[in-house]
Each structure stands twice: as structure tokens, then as C-alpha cells.
Design an enzyme around this catalytic site. Structure first.
Site, PDB file in Angstrom:
ATOM      1  N   CYS A  90       0.811  -1.230   0.000  1.00 33.65           N
ATOM      2  CA  CYS A  90       0.000   0.000   0.000  1.00 33.65           C
ATOM      3  C   CYS A  90       0.843   1.279   0.000  1.00 33.65           C
ATOM      4  O   CYS A  90       0.321   2.361  -0.209  1.00 33.65           O
ATOM      5  CB  CYS A  90      -0.958  -0.003   1.183  1.00 33.65           C
ATOM      6  SG  CYS A  90      -2.219  -1.255   0.998  1.00 33.65           S
ATOM      7  N   HIS A 140      -3.108   7.339   2.155  1.00 29.52           N
ATOM      8  CA  HIS A 140      -3.543   6.023   1.668  1.00 29.52           C
ATOM      9  C   HIS A 140      -4.921   5.730   2.265  1.00 29.52           C
ATOM     10  O   HIS A 140      -5.184   6.041   3.433  1.00 29.52           O
ATOM     11  CB  HIS A 140      -2.524   4.967   2.102  1.00 29.52           C
ATOM     12  CG  HIS A 140      -2.997   3.572   1.842  1.00 29.52           C
ATOM     13  ND1 HIS A 140      -3.436   3.164   0.597  1.00 29.52           N
ATOM     14  CD2 HIS A 140      -3.138   2.493   2.664  1.00 29.52           C
ATOM     15  CE1 HIS A 140      -3.800   1.898   0.669  1.00 29.52           C
ATOM     16  NE2 HIS A 140      -3.634   1.472   1.909  1.00 29.52           N
ATOM     17  N   ASN A 200     -10.208   0.276  -0.626  1.00 28.85           N
ATOM     18  CA  ASN A 200      -8.742   0.296  -0.673  1.00 28.85           C
ATOM     19  C   ASN A 200      -8.285  -0.273  -2.024  1.00 28.85           C
ATOM     20  O   ASN A 200      -8.442  -1.471  -2.275  1.00 28.85           O
ATOM     21  CB  ASN A 200      -8.198  -0.543   0.493  1.00 28.85           C
ATOM     22  CG  ASN A 200      -6.678  -0.538   0.559  1.00 28.85           C
ATOM     23  OD1 ASN A 200      -6.003  -0.063  -0.346  1.00 28.85           O
ATOM     24  ND2 ASN A 200      -6.140  -1.088   1.632  1.00 28.85           N
TER      25      ASN A 200
HETATM   26  O1  UT7 Z   1      -3.907  -1.107   3.600  1.00 29.65           O
HETATM   27  C1  UT7 Z   1      -2.891  -1.863   4.126  1.00 29.65           C
HETATM   28  C2  UT7 Z   1      -2.868  -1.972   5.595  1.00 29.65           C
HETATM   29  N1  UT7 Z   1      -4.118  -2.422   6.120  1.00 29.65           N
HETATM   30  C3  UT7 Z   1      -4.750  -1.671   7.022  1.00 29.65           C
HETATM   31  O2  UT7 Z   1      -4.324  -0.600   7.343  1.00 29.65           O
HETATM   32  C4  UT7 Z   1      -5.998  -2.258   7.616  1.00 29.65           C
HETATM   33  C5  UT7 Z   1      -5.950  -2.158   9.125  1.00 29.65           C
HETATM   34  N2  UT7 Z   1      -7.082  -2.784   9.783  1.00 29.65           N
HETATM   35  C6  UT7 Z   1      -8.372  -2.353   9.698  1.00 29.65           C
HETATM   36  O3  UT7 Z   1      -8.650  -1.419   8.964  1.00 29.65           O
HETATM   37  C7  UT7 Z   1      -9.393  -2.949  10.610  1.00 29.65           C
HETATM   38  O4  UT7 Z   1      -8.755  -3.770  11.553  1.00 29.65           O
HETATM   39  C8  UT7 Z   1     -10.490  -3.788   9.887  1.00 29.65           C
HETATM   40  C9  UT7 Z   1     -11.417  -2.874   9.109  1.00 29.65           C
HETATM   41  C10 UT7 Z   1      -9.837  -4.801   8.935  1.00 29.65           C
HETATM   42  C11 UT7 Z   1     -11.335  -4.544  10.921  1.00 29.65           C
HETATM   43  O5  UT7 Z   1     -11.894  -3.614  11.866  1.00 29.65           O
HETATM   44  P1  UT7 Z   1     -11.744  -3.855  13.433  1.00 29.65           P
HETATM   45  O6  UT7 Z   1     -12.477  -2.765  14.081  1.00 29.65           O
HETATM   46  O7  UT7 Z   1     -10.286  -4.015  13.735  1.00 29.65           O
HETATM   47  O8  UT7 Z   1     -12.535  -5.207  13.635  1.00 29.65           O
HETATM   48  P2  UT7 Z   1     -12.007  -6.603  14.213  1.00 29.65           P
HETATM   49  O9  UT7 Z   1     -11.175  -7.299  13.194  1.00 29.65           O
HETATM   50  O10 UT7 Z   1     -11.438  -6.377  15.570  1.00 29.65           O
HETATM   51  O11 UT7 Z   1     -13.365  -7.354  14.373  1.00 29.65           O
HETATM   52  C12 UT7 Z   1     -14.368  -6.936  15.322  1.00 29.65           C
HETATM   53  C13 UT7 Z   1     -15.554  -7.873  15.217  1.00 29.65           C
HETATM   54  C14 UT7 Z   1     -15.169  -9.344  15.264  1.00 29.65           C
HETATM   55  O12 UT7 Z   1     -16.188 -10.036  15.962  1.00 29.65           O
HETATM   56  P3  UT7 Z   1     -15.986 -10.437  17.508  1.00 29.65           P
HETATM   57  O13 UT7 Z   1     -14.764 -11.269  17.548  1.00 29.65           O
HETATM   58  O14 UT7 Z   1     -15.842  -9.129  18.236  1.00 29.65           O
HETATM   59  O15 UT7 Z   1     -17.258 -11.164  17.806  1.00 29.65           O
HETATM   60  C15 UT7 Z   1     -15.163  -9.745  13.834  1.00 29.65           C
HETATM   61  O16 UT7 Z   1     -15.418 -11.124  13.662  1.00 29.65           O
HETATM   62  O17 UT7 Z   1     -16.209  -7.690  13.958  1.00 29.65           O
HETATM   63  C16 UT7 Z   1     -16.299  -8.938  13.287  1.00 29.65           C
HETATM   64  N3  UT7 Z   1     -16.186  -8.705  11.856  1.00 29.65           N
HETATM   65  C17 UT7 Z   1     -17.232  -8.373  11.081  1.00 29.65           C
HETATM   66  N4  UT7 Z   1     -18.520  -8.183  11.340  1.00 29.65           N
HETATM   67  C18 UT7 Z   1     -19.317  -7.829  10.317  1.00 29.65           C
HETATM   68  C19 UT7 Z   1     -15.055  -8.738  11.076  1.00 29.65           C
HETATM   69  N5  UT7 Z   1     -15.366  -8.448   9.819  1.00 29.65           N
HETATM   70  C20 UT7 Z   1     -16.700  -8.215   9.785  1.00 29.65           C
HETATM   71  C21 UT7 Z   1     -17.577  -7.854   8.757  1.00 29.65           C
HETATM   72  N6  UT7 Z   1     -18.875  -7.664   9.065  1.00 29.65           N
HETATM   73  N7  UT7 Z   1     -17.174  -7.660   7.479  1.00 29.65           N
END
Ligand code: UT7
Length: 329
Positions: free
Chosen positions: A116, A256, A286
Site C-alpha cells: 500500500c 492512503h 482500498n
Molecule cells: O492497507 C494496508 C494496511 N491495512 C490496514 O491498514 C488495515 C488495518 N485494519 C483495519 O482497517 C481494521 O482492523 C479492519 C477494518 C480490517 C477490521 O476492523 P476492526 O475494528 O479491527 O474489527 P475486528 O477485526 O477487531 O473485528 C471486530 C468484530 C469481530 O467479531 P468479535 O470477535 O468481536 O465477535 C469480527 O469477527 O467484527 C467482526 N467482523 C465483522 N462483522 C461484520 C469482522 N469483519 C466483519 C464484517 N462484518 N465484514
């Protein structure tokens, strides 16, 4: 000899027509519009559909615009650099393919892979060709068909990505308007946190590697988020400090587009308000190498000659970086 300042003389961009909305993703995986919007800021993304359609299909459209908008005869182009993690092939490079397609018979070209952060890496590389005095016109393009490596059964990642291409023309600038300073960084802290494991020399393509999902993007989102939010803000603040810039001096942050929350944190750290942040993540998601130039493309009409811009990125590797430039037109 006075140093040569590489200036941006044109911006080109292209996104495919197909719009993949959050509502359509709700049909594919267990997700919902509200979760995607609040956690990422994304509402929809563009997807390149059709047989035999690779990243170059989009990149060539961006390159054609660059040639037109900068009044460049293709034969005058010295070099084409494409930042991508989804090249058409390992080789020939996507840069070779698009240079040939537009008739840039005198240009050399190569692809750069820095995930990225690829566009900032490529832009600094192109800028150095101009600074050398040996090259007068260098096209730098960020392009990715992220849909080609996205697993549409994985709700953690499939909601994030879209396809697109955009780029800039670099030329020596007589008025001193151009790229002033760049910080590039990398490590391997993210080696197990964000990757595409298959297809390289460690895990060549086999039935087993495909069955194991090694050819799809993977990330531990929560861990990557923690690094992204700190490193991108740090590197943006660092380039401001060493150039004696305050939030008031900045016309736009060009970040980004991985997550709106990461962008907001960077803007806060820099002391710039939301009106000074280029953001189009809601429409494209993205697009990896294409996010920063697609922002420049979308906001081109808002920019004024002499505007101070700070570009900032963070991505797989990890790789991260920032750039300070003055808009040249
Ligand atoms: O571009 C290159 C570098 N990449 C980045 O900079 C990305 C960095 N990371 C992120 O942007 C975020 O971590 C994400 C958008 C990928 C995820 O957001 P988050 O707030 O960190 O969510 P999480 O992974 O901690 O998940 C929270 C909850 C989980 O459920 P539990 O374990 O709390 O019950 C996930 O299973 O949300 C759940 N979850 C979803 N729910 C509905 C994960 N994906 C989804 C989804 N829809 N698509």
C-alpha cells in the site's frame, strides 16, 4: 549546479464501471452496511469484470490521460513506473505492457512492489530520475486489481478492497514547485500479519497451495490497524517537523485509503481539519497502489499552484512513508 525539482504536470485516473456495494456484499458474507461503514468508512468499491482483464487495462487508461493532459508525444516519454501488487504477470512487467500499448517506444519501464506504500515509493523513484538530469518525462502509476487476490468468502477482508488505477507525470519544474522531501521506511514486523503467501518462490502454485487459500490476501486486521494508526501518523508528523510545517501550512493531506479511522488519526496528529483531507474511500475502498493518485485525480480541481501537500501511506511488509510537495499547476 542548482538542484532540479521534479514537479507533477498532470494527473490521470480510471476506475471500472461495476459498483460493488455493501448491500451486495451482504449477500456474499455475514456482514452489514452499518458495520462496514462505521469500521472502515467504505460504502462501495469498483470491480474490473470480464475475461482476460488485468491491471494493465486500467493503468493504460490512466497513462493515456497523462500523455494527453501533459501534451506529451508518447515518443517523448522516458520512463514508466507502475506500483502494483497485482501485476498482469510476474513478467513481462505491467509497465512494459502499458508503455507499448500507448506507443511509448523510447521509454523503459518496470513495476515496483511495496504494497500500500507502493505509490510513494514509486513517486520518489521517478523523482530521482528527474533529479538526475538525465530524464525529462517520467510517468508514475499506481494500479491494482485487488479483486483478483480477494477471497469473497472472508468477511474480514473482502469488504475492504476495490480495483483502480491512477498516476502522475513528473517533469523538471523551473519554478521550484514539486517534490521537496520524502521519508520511506520498511521492516518485516508485518510478515505474518498481512501477506499473500502463495505464488512466489517459497510457495509456488500447486493444487495444495490453492486449496489452502495461499493465493488470497490475508491480514490480521486488528494487529495491522494498531501499527497503521501509529506509523502513518508518525511519518506524516516527522516530515512536517523537519520541513517546519504546521497544520496551517498544509493545503491537503493525501493519505492512503485503508480505513477512515486511520486517516482521521493521521489528520489529528498533523493538526489538519477534515476539510483538508483528501478522502474517497467511501466510493473506491482500498485500491492499494492506486489510492493516493486516485485522490489527486478526484481533488485535482480543488488544488491551486503552490499548495503544500503531504502524502502518507502504510501497508504490507510493513512499508510506510510520507512525502512533502508543492503542487505545480
Ligand atoms: O492497507 C494496508 C494496511 N491495512 C490496514 O491498514 C488495515 C488495518 N485494519 C483495519 O482497517 C481494521 O482492523 C479492519 C477494518 C480490517 C477490521 O476492523 P476492526 O475494528 O479491527 O474489527 P475486528 O477485526 O477487531 O473485528 C471486530 C468484530 C469481530 O467479531 P468479535 O470477535 O468481536 O465477535 C469480527 O469477527 O467484527 C467482526 N467482523 C465483522 N462483522 C461484520 C469482522 N469483519 C466483519 C464484517 N462484518 N465484514
Amino acid at each position: 549546479m542548482a538542484s532540479i525539482i521534479p514537479g507533477i504536470t498532470a494527473v490521470g485516473g480510471y476506475v471500472p464501471d461495476y459498483v460493488l456495494t455493501n448491500h451486495e456484499l451482504e449477500q456474499l458474507v455475514d456482514t452489514n452496511d452499518e458495520w462496514i461503514t462505521t469500521r472502515t468508512g467504505i460504502k462501495e468499491r469498483r470491480i474490473l469484470k470480464g475475461e482476460n482483464q488485468g491491471t494493465s487495462v486500467m493503468a493504460v487508461k490512466a497513462l493515456k490521460q497523462l500523455l494527453e493532459k501533459s501534451n506529451t508525444d508518447p515518443k517523448e516519454l522516458d520512463a514508466v513506473i507502475v506500483a502494483t501488487v497485482t501485476p498482469d504477470y510476474f513478467f513481462p512487467t505491467t509497465a512494459n505492457l502499458i508503455a507499448t500499448e500507448v506507443g511509448a517506444v523510447n521509454a523503459f519501464g518496470f513495476d515496483m512492489m511495496a504494497a500500500c506504500s507502493g505509490f510513494i515509493y514509486a513517486l520518489e523513484t521517478g523523482a530521482n530520475y528527474i533529479r538526475s538530469g538525465n530524464y525529462k518525462k517520467v510517468a508514475v502509476i499506481g494500479a491494482d486489481k485487488m479483486s483478483s487476490i480477494t477471497n469473497y468468502k472472508d468477511r474480514n477482508s473482502c469488504i475492504l478492497f476495490g480495483d483502480g488505477a491512477a498516476g502522475v507525470m513528473l517533469e523538471p519544474n523551473e519554478e521550484g514547485l514539486g517534490i521537496y522531501d520524502t521519508i520511506l521506511k520498511s521492516d518485516t514486523v508485518g510478515k505474518e500479519l498481512i501477506y499473500l503467501k502463495g505464488g512466489g518462490s517459497v510457495n509456488p502454485s500447486t493444487h495444495e497451495s490453492i486449496d489452502a487459500g495461499l493465493h488470497n490476501f490475508y491480514q490480521d486486521g486488528k494487529s495491522v490497524f494498531k501499527y497503521a494508526v501509529t506509523y502513518m501518523a508518525d511519518v506524516a508528523a516527522e516530515i512536517m517537523e523537519r520541513n517546519n510545517l504546521t497544520g496551517d501550512d498544509i493545503a491537503y493531506l493525501v493519505p492512503h485509503q485503508a480505513n477512515k479511522r486511520i486517516i482521521d488519526a493521521t489528520a489529528n496528529r498533523m493538526g489538519v481539519g477534515p476539510e483538508k483531507v483528501m478522502m474517497n474511500i467511501q466510493r473506491y475502498g482500498n485500491t492499494t497502489g492506486a489510492t493516493i493518485p486516485l485522490c489527486l485525480f478526484d481533488f485535482e480541481k480543488n488544488l491551486k499552484k503552490g499548495d503544500n501537500l503531504v502524502l502518507a501511506a502504510f501497508g504490507g511488509g510493513f512499508t510506510w512513508g510520507s512525502m512533502y510537495l508543492k503542487w505545480a499547476y
